[in-house]
Enzyme design. Structure first.
Site, PDB file in Angstrom:
ATOM      1  CG  LEU A 395      88.623 143.409  -3.348  1.00 11.32           C
ATOM      2  CD1 LEU A 395      88.089 142.599  -4.466  1.00 11.32           C
ATOM      3  CD2 LEU A 395      90.135 143.312  -3.349  1.00 11.32           C
ATOM      4  CD  GLU A 397      92.429 143.513   0.899  1.00 15.18           C
ATOM      5  OE1 GLU A 397      92.816 144.308  -0.090  1.00 15.18           O
ATOM      6  OE2 GLU A 397      91.681 142.540   0.669  1.00 15.18           O
ATOM      7  CD  GLN A 419      86.545 138.019   1.026  1.00 15.26           C
ATOM      8  OE1 GLN A 419      86.823 138.006  -0.120  1.00 15.26           O
ATOM      9  NE2 GLN A 419      85.386 138.665   1.265  1.00 15.26           N
ATOM     10  CG  PHE A 420      90.969 133.944   2.173  1.00 11.05           C
ATOM     11  CD1 PHE A 420      90.916 132.463   2.619  1.00 11.05           C
ATOM     12  CD2 PHE A 420      89.886 134.427   1.638  1.00 11.05           C
ATOM     13  CE1 PHE A 420      89.986 131.649   2.405  1.00 11.05           C
ATOM     14  CE2 PHE A 420      88.844 133.527   1.309  1.00 11.05           C
ATOM     15  CZ  PHE A 420      89.035 132.328   1.464  1.00 11.05           C
ATOM     16  CB  ALA A 421      95.601 135.215   6.971  1.00 10.77           C
ATOM     17  CG  ASP A 422      96.423 133.448   2.259  1.00 10.35           C
ATOM     18  OD1 ASP A 422      97.343 132.586   1.750  1.00 10.35           O
ATOM     19  OD2 ASP A 422      95.542 133.218   3.047  1.00 10.35           O
ATOM     20  CG  PHE A 423      93.481 138.339   0.285  1.00 15.39           C
ATOM     21  CD1 PHE A 423      94.236 137.824  -0.583  1.00 15.39           C
ATOM     22  CD2 PHE A 423      92.169 137.825   0.748  1.00 15.39           C
ATOM     23  CE1 PHE A 423      93.613 136.790  -1.472  1.00 15.39           C
ATOM     24  CE2 PHE A 423      91.638 136.917  -0.423  1.00 15.39           C
ATOM     25  CZ  PHE A 423      92.317 136.403  -1.370  1.00 15.39           C
ATOM     26  CG  HIS A 464      92.563 131.521  -1.036  1.00 17.84           C
ATOM     27  ND1 HIS A 464      92.758 131.599  -2.569  1.00 17.84           N
ATOM     28  CD2 HIS A 464      91.455 132.391  -0.874  1.00 17.84           C
ATOM     29  CE1 HIS A 464      92.267 132.555  -2.715  1.00 17.84           C
ATOM     30  NE2 HIS A 464      91.083 132.966  -2.145  1.00 17.84           N
TER      31      HIS A 464
END
Ligand code: TPP
Length: 658
Positions: A395, A397, A419-423, A464
């Site tokens: 985990l 990025e 995993q989500f654009a937010d991350f 999310h």
């Protein structure tokens, strides 16, 4: 200082001396030039040279090194011509970066050096990517990355070491522990006894060595290299040393106790090694003078060439052209109408066919292997392509984006799934500062696609649901792609992977399973940078993308009395200005629609361009309809109220009223 020559021959020992002397003499000259006001800035590595020189000598010349700002010895030991180096520092066109980069912030593939960005820590994960390339190709090679003791406090340090350990990557991580990070002493930076102690926490080997003893550095890095190759593991090597000058020359050394200079002055790597060679009878005063004279001439010649080089003349066309690597593959047209598929299936198909097409393509992301990813986009890929190419990541990025860049340096392509654009926020620096800028800086491309499952409408709350495409549109060097139909999703995915540049690929999550459309079976590309006319109309234009295309289409279907012209931008960077102009000309009334929040959204940019370039064709002010300027709320009524769609009719009516 004890020197152990092991089985090094006399001539090897003298050659090592020459390599150690060269950066010292260059630096001494640079300090003179600085005092004379002839150069602007200098980060000194005086006192630390044995680390850069010893480590570089221990590697093969085709093994990548990721140096830092005090590692002149890497550049000189790799035999970069001094005149070109000097022109680099002077900002000359004939340097390594056409005058675009300062000091040591450049790389050169012919010397297998990947230069740093100012942010220090991001260097480390690039070494992971290069080492992963070696591992995948079963080459007996390592990569080597430097870090200061200060930069070990960055998250990038932790992430890069952890990934290297978990993936079994042959990387040598060197920490030059010189006691200070700018003015901050080690005891305010970390509290472990030795930085090498951190290695055990990552499950890797860590050693501490005398960084001022060139033979020890050479011997230990030689051993470390063999260890990394045979064990297929990384190693952390902490080199104890001291910075004999200020952080950079202008900043002084008032904060350093004088005794430290005295103590470390006695441990000077060059003086001690020279004395050792003299004691061994391998070097005389005359020989020292002769060696110095040769290097002196090399330096003077280089400086003469450097100062004679003309100041760089800006050429705007070239400046713009060099932001992106040229595209070498032509658009591949679709040949069939296709069969009905969901949006998500189209993305999967595009990825799958790209994996078949490009054996050098590697997929990386959290849970993307056996589990198939959070949205199951890569479900079933592991049996087809193997876990080496479909990689679950820890985990982290930032390290994975950095590793993707390292892969690109070695000629691989990669796709990383957020995993989500937010991350993406925790991988932001690598994208914005490394991936986006590296081609402009020194001609290295970043052949990376970052998939961004994005958008709201599913009650997933502030972290999310975000639309963050505008952050990337503001960054030259990236491409930003945002399909709205299954056919485009596949074609743009394939095009993004074909493209040698970094592409941010936005996929609206709410479209994954809610919409279907015809998708050709074959391998085809949808050209990046080309918008699509969804329908032609004469009353108003709705210029939009992603979910907005579906909102606009629904609206038009429900209001047959209004003749709506809908343009799906498909790519947000670069924009298709011809298509935008065409839509404005058809209606004279423009509504810019996006799910992203209003202020600073793409609508503002589009509005500015249209008013600058199509003012005479407008019959009404440009209207923007966008998300509320709030975070995206969780409760469905609040989220619906946030969404631009809830204000679309009012926006259209406002426009029609003119
Ligand atoms: C992310 C980031 N924060 C702050 C800085 C400013 N800065 C440049 S070098 C430096 C100190 C680095 O110390 P260290 O890693 O020990 O390397 P050294 O300079 O001692 O070789 C700082 C704070 C930076 N370049 N990047």
């Amino acid at each position: 200082m004890q020197f152990d020559r092991k089985n090094l021959s006399d001539s090897q020992l003298v050659d090592i001396y020459k390599e150690l002397l060269r950066p010292r003499m260059i630096e001494e000259k640079m300090l003179v030039l600085l005092r004379q006001g002839k150069i602007s800035k200098w980060f000194s590595g005086i006192g630390q040279e044995a680390i850069a020189v010893g480590a570089t000598l221990a590697l093969d010349n085709d093994e990548y090194i990721m140096p830092m700002h005090r590692n002149l010895g890497v550049f000189t030991t790799r035999k970069m011509p001094f005149d070109k180096l000097f022109m680099q520092w002077q900002g000359s066109r004939e340097g390594f970066s056409k005058g675009r980069e300062r000091s040591f912030h450049f790389g050169a593939n012919e010397y297998h050096i990947c230069g740093m960005i100012s942010h220090l820590g991001p260097q480390l994960a690039i070494a992971d990517g290069v080492a992963l390339a070696h591992k995948l190709k079963k080459e007996k090679k390592v990569s080597l990355a430097f870090s200061g003791d200060g930069a070990t406090s960055e998250g990038d340090f932790h992430e890069a070491l952890n990934v290297a350990a978990v993936w079994g990557l042959p990387v040598i991580f060197i920490i030059e522990n010189n006691g200070y990070g700018l003015s901050t002493p080690s005891n305010e930076q970390f509290i472990c006894e030795q930085l090498a102690d951190k290695a055990v926490g990552y499950g890797m080997k860590g050693i501490t060595i005398d960084g001022n003893n060139i033979l020890e550095v050479y011997k230990e890095i030689t051993k470390a290299r063999l260890y990394c190759i045979t064990e297929q593991k990384p190693i952390l090597v902490e080199c104890m040393t001291f910075r004999m000058r200020g952080h950079e020359e202008a900043s002084g050394v008032k904060y350093v106790p004088k005794e430290l200079f005295e103590e470390w002055g006695k441990k000077d790597p060059l003086a001690n090694y020279e004395q050792f060679l003299k004691d061994e009878g391998l070097l005389s005063e005359d020989q020292v003078a002769a060696i110095r004279a040769v290097i002196q001439k090399e330096i003077e010649d280089g400086i003469a060439t450097g100062f004679a080089a003309p100041e760089v003349t800006p050429n705007t066309d070239e400046e713009m052209a060099d932001v992106y690597a040229p595209i070498r593959t032509a658009t591949i047209p679709k040949r069939t109408a296709g069969t009905e598929k969901k949006f998500i299936q189209a993305i999967t198909e595009g990825l799958k066919q790209s994996m078949e097409r490009h054996p050098n393509l590697v997929l990386m992301g959290q849970d993307i292997a056996e589990y198939g990813g959070a949205f199951k986009v890569t479900e079933g890929f592991v049996p087809l392509f193997g876990k080496e190419r479909v990689r679950n990541t820890p985990l982290c990025e930032s390290a994975i984006v950095g590793a993707a860049l390292g892969l690109s340096i070695k000629g691989f392509k990669s796709m990383m799934e957020m995993q989500f654009a937010d991350f993406v926020t925790v991988g932001f620096n690598q994208i914005i500062n490394n991936l986006a800028k590296i081609h402009y800086r020194w001609g290295q491309n970043a052949d990376v696609v970052i998939r961004m499952p994005t958008g709201g409408g599913v009650g997933a709350g502030p972290f999310h649901s975000q639309s963050n495409e505008a952050w990337f549109v503001h960054t030259p060097g990236l491409k930003v792609v945002y399909p709205s139909t299954p056919e485009d999703a596949k074609g743009l995915m394939i095009a993004a992977i074909e493209d040698p540049n970094p592409v941010m690929f936005f996929e609206h999550k709410a479209l994954y399973r809610s919409i279907s459309g015809p998708v050709p079976e074959e391998y085809y590309t949808t050209e990046i940078g080309k918008a699509r006319i969804v329908r032609q109309g004469s009353d108003i234009s709705i210029i939009t993308y992603g979910m907005g295309v579906h909102w606009a289409t629904d609206y038009a279907n429900k209001h047959p009395d209004v003749s709506v012209d809908i343009l799906d931008l498909r790519t947000l960077l670069p924009l298709d200005y011809d298509a935008i102009r065409g839509s404005v000309l058809r209606t004279g009334k423009v509504l810019l629609l996006h799910e992203d929040t209003l202020t600073g959204g793409i609508g503002g940019e589009l509005g500015a361009w249209i008013s600058e370039n199509c003012f005479q064709n407008l019959d009404a002010p440009i209207v923007r309809c966008a998300g509320l300027d709030t975070p995206i709320p969780f409760a469905i009524p609040l989220e619906q109220n946030f969404m631009a769609n809830s204000r679309l009719d009012a926006s259209v009516q406002k426009l029609l009223a003119y």
